[in-house]
Design an enzyme around this catalytic site. Structure first.
Site, PDB file in Angstrom:
ATOM      1  N   HIS A 246      52.734  69.185  42.952  1.00  0.00           N
ATOM      2  CA  HIS A 246      53.701  68.399  43.704  1.00  0.00           C
ATOM      3  C   HIS A 246      53.067  67.954  44.999  1.00  0.00           C
ATOM      4  O   HIS A 246      52.249  68.676  45.588  1.00  0.00           O
ATOM      5  CB  HIS A 246      54.969  69.218  43.987  1.00  0.00           C
ATOM      6  CG  HIS A 246      56.121  68.397  44.464  1.00  0.00           C
ATOM      7  ND1 HIS A 246      56.292  68.053  45.788  1.00  0.00           N
ATOM      8  CD2 HIS A 246      57.166  67.832  43.793  1.00  0.00           C
ATOM      9  CE1 HIS A 246      57.388  67.327  45.914  1.00  0.00           C
ATOM     10  NE2 HIS A 246      57.935  67.174  44.725  1.00  0.00           N
ATOM     11  N   GLU A 304      59.922  68.762  37.116  1.00  0.00           N
ATOM     12  CA  GLU A 304      59.871  67.997  35.880  1.00  0.00           C
ATOM     13  C   GLU A 304      59.825  68.890  34.641  1.00  0.00           C
ATOM     14  O   GLU A 304      60.367  68.522  33.591  1.00  0.00           O
ATOM     15  CB  GLU A 304      58.638  67.086  35.891  1.00  0.00           C
ATOM     16  CG  GLU A 304      58.628  66.065  37.012  1.00  0.00           C
ATOM     17  CD  GLU A 304      57.225  65.594  37.338  1.00  0.00           C
ATOM     18  OE1 GLU A 304      56.269  66.050  36.661  1.00  0.00           O
ATOM     19  OE2 GLU A 304      57.078  64.794  38.273  1.00  0.00           O
TER      20      GLU A 304
END
Length: 362
Positions: A246, A304
Site C-alpha cells: 500500500h 483489496e
C-alpha cells in the site's frame, strides 16, 4: 520535488486520517473498529456529511431519505439503462450517474450516494438478460442492494457483510480518487462533476480496480497447485502481487482485518469457508515470498485481498467490484467536495518545465 506528491499536504480535513506507520484509520473521530459492523452505512453517511448540509436530518430520517433517493434514481435512469448495458458495468454506471443533476443540495448528494447501489444490480441483471428490480425505499441500503441484485431477500449475515464493507471503504484520506474529487470541487463545479472525477480515478487498476484481479490470482494459484512457485514466478516477471502493499501503510492495512473477520462470519463449511481457508494459505505464503524477494520493502496485506472474497460471497462478479467500492466511497467523496468548497481554495499547483528550450532570437 515530491514525485507523486508523496508527503505533500494538499488539504486540511476533519473527515479521515490514515496512520500508515501505526496501521490505524480514523473517520471523524472514530476508529474503524468502532464503526465497522456497529454502525450501518446510512449512519456513517450522516457522520461524513454532518456540518456540510444545513438540512441534514437525524439517522432515521436520513435512512428514509436515502431509500427515497434510490427509488428516484431508478425512476430517473431506468429508461436509459438498456442503451448503457452493452458497456462494461463500471463505464455504464458512470454514464448513468452523469445524467444526475449537478447541484449542491442534500437531495443532489443523496441521489449520487444512491446511484451506484441502484445502477450496479440493474446493469448486472440486464447483462444476464433479466429485468432490473425496483428499489424498496423502506429497506436498509445494503439489504436493498443485495435484493435488487438477486431478486430475493438476503440473509442477515450477508446483509451485514456488505454493510460492513460499505462502511469500511467510505473514506480513506487523500487517496487518488478523493484528491481528484477535491480538485474538481475546488473549481466550484457541482457535486456530480466532482464525483465523476472520483469515479474516473477509481477505475484504475492501482486504485479501486485492484480487487477483481485478486480473484484471478487466487484462481490461477489454485489451478497451478503451487502457491509459492506461482508467486515467485510473478515476482521474477516483474508483475505485482495483487492484494499486497500500500502507498501509505507500512504495516498491515487495518481494513484487511475488518474484512477478513467479515468473511469468517460468512464462512463455515460451505464454499465461502473453503475459499477463505485457501485464501489464508495464499496470504501467508505471499507474505513470506515477498519478505524474501523484497526485503527492502514492507509489503503487507491490503484491503483489496479480502474485499475480493467479501464481494464474491455477496454475489457480485469481479468486473463489478469497483462499482461496489464506489457505492461505499461516494459518501466520502461528497463530504470532501463540500469541505473543499466551503473551506478550501482553487487547487492550482505548479509544475517544473523540463522540456526543450526554444532558441532565443538575438
Amino acid at each position: 520535488m515530491a514525485n507523486g506528491l508523496d508527503d505533500v499536504v494538499a488539504a486540511e480535513t476533519v473527515l479521515s486520517d490514515v496512520d500508515g506507520l501505526g496501521g490505524r484509520l480514523t473517520i471523524r473521530g472514530h476508529s474503524l473498529p468502532e464503526l465497522a459492523g456497529r454502525w450501518n452505512y446510512a449512519q456513517v453517511v450522516r457522520l461524513l456529511l454532518d456540518g456540510f448540509f444545513n438540512d441534514l436530518p437525524d439517522d432515521a430520517q436520513l435512512t428514509r431519505a436515502l431509500g427515497q433517493a434510490r427509488a428516484d434514481v431508478f425512476e430517473r435512469l431506468l429508461p436509459s439503462l438498456t442503451s448503457l448495458a452493452p458497456l462494461d458495468v463500471y463505464s455504464a454506471m458512470r454514464a448513468g450517474m452523469a445524467q444526475l443533476p449537478d447541484g449542491e443540495t442534500l437531495t443532489d448528494a443523496l441521489l449520487l450516494i444512491a446511484a451506484p447501489a441502484v445502477l450496479t444490480p440493474a446493469l448486472l441483471r440486464l447483462r444476464r438478460g433479466e429485468a432490473p428490480i425496483a428499489p424498496d425505499s423502506r429497506t436498509d441500503h445494503a439489504a436493498d442492494m443485495l435484493r435488487m441484485l438477486s431478486g430475493r431477500v438476503a440473509s442477515p449475515a450477508l446483509t451485514k457483510a456488505l454493510d460492513t464493507y460499505l462502511v469500511t471503504v467510505c473514506d480513506h484520506g487523500l487517496n487518488a480518487s478523493t484528491f481528484a474529487t477535491r480538485v474538481v470541487a475546488s473549481t466550484q463545479a457541482g457535486l456530480t462533476s466532482s464525483v465523476l472525477a472520483g469515479l474516473g480515478a477509481l477505475k484504475g487498476p492501482l486504485h479501486g480496480g485492484a480487487p477483481g484481479p485478486v480473484i484471478e490470482m487466487l484462481d490461477a494459484i489454485q489451478a497451478h497447485g503451487d502457491a509459492a512457485g506461482w508467486l515467485r514466478n510473478e515476482i521474477a516477471q516483474g508483475r505485482r502481487i495483487m492484494g499486497f502493499g500500500h502507498r501509505i501503510y507500512r504495516v498491515r492495512d487495518p481494513r484487511a482485518d475488518v474484512l477478513k473477520a467479515v468473511v469468517r462470519q460468512l464462512g463455515g463449511e460451505g464454499e465461502t469457508g473453503r475459499r477463505l481457508a485457501f485464501a489464508e494459505t495464499v496470504e501467508q505464503t505471499a507474505l513470506e515470498v515477498l519478505r524474501i524477494a523484497k526485503p527492502q520493502r514492507s509489503l503487507q496485506t491490503n484491503v483489496e485481498f479480502y474485499t475480493a472474497l467479501v464481494l464474491q460471497a455477496a454475489g457480485f462478479p469481479p468486473q463489478a467490484f469497483s462499482n461496489v467500492f464506489a457505492a461505499g466511497r461516494v459518501a466520502g467523496w461528497i463530504a470532501h467536495a463540500r469541505e473543499q468548497q466551503t473551506t478550501g481554495r482553487l487547487i492550482r499547483p505548479q509544475s517544473r518545465y523540463v522540456g526543450p528550450v526554444p532558441d532565443l532570437v538575438a
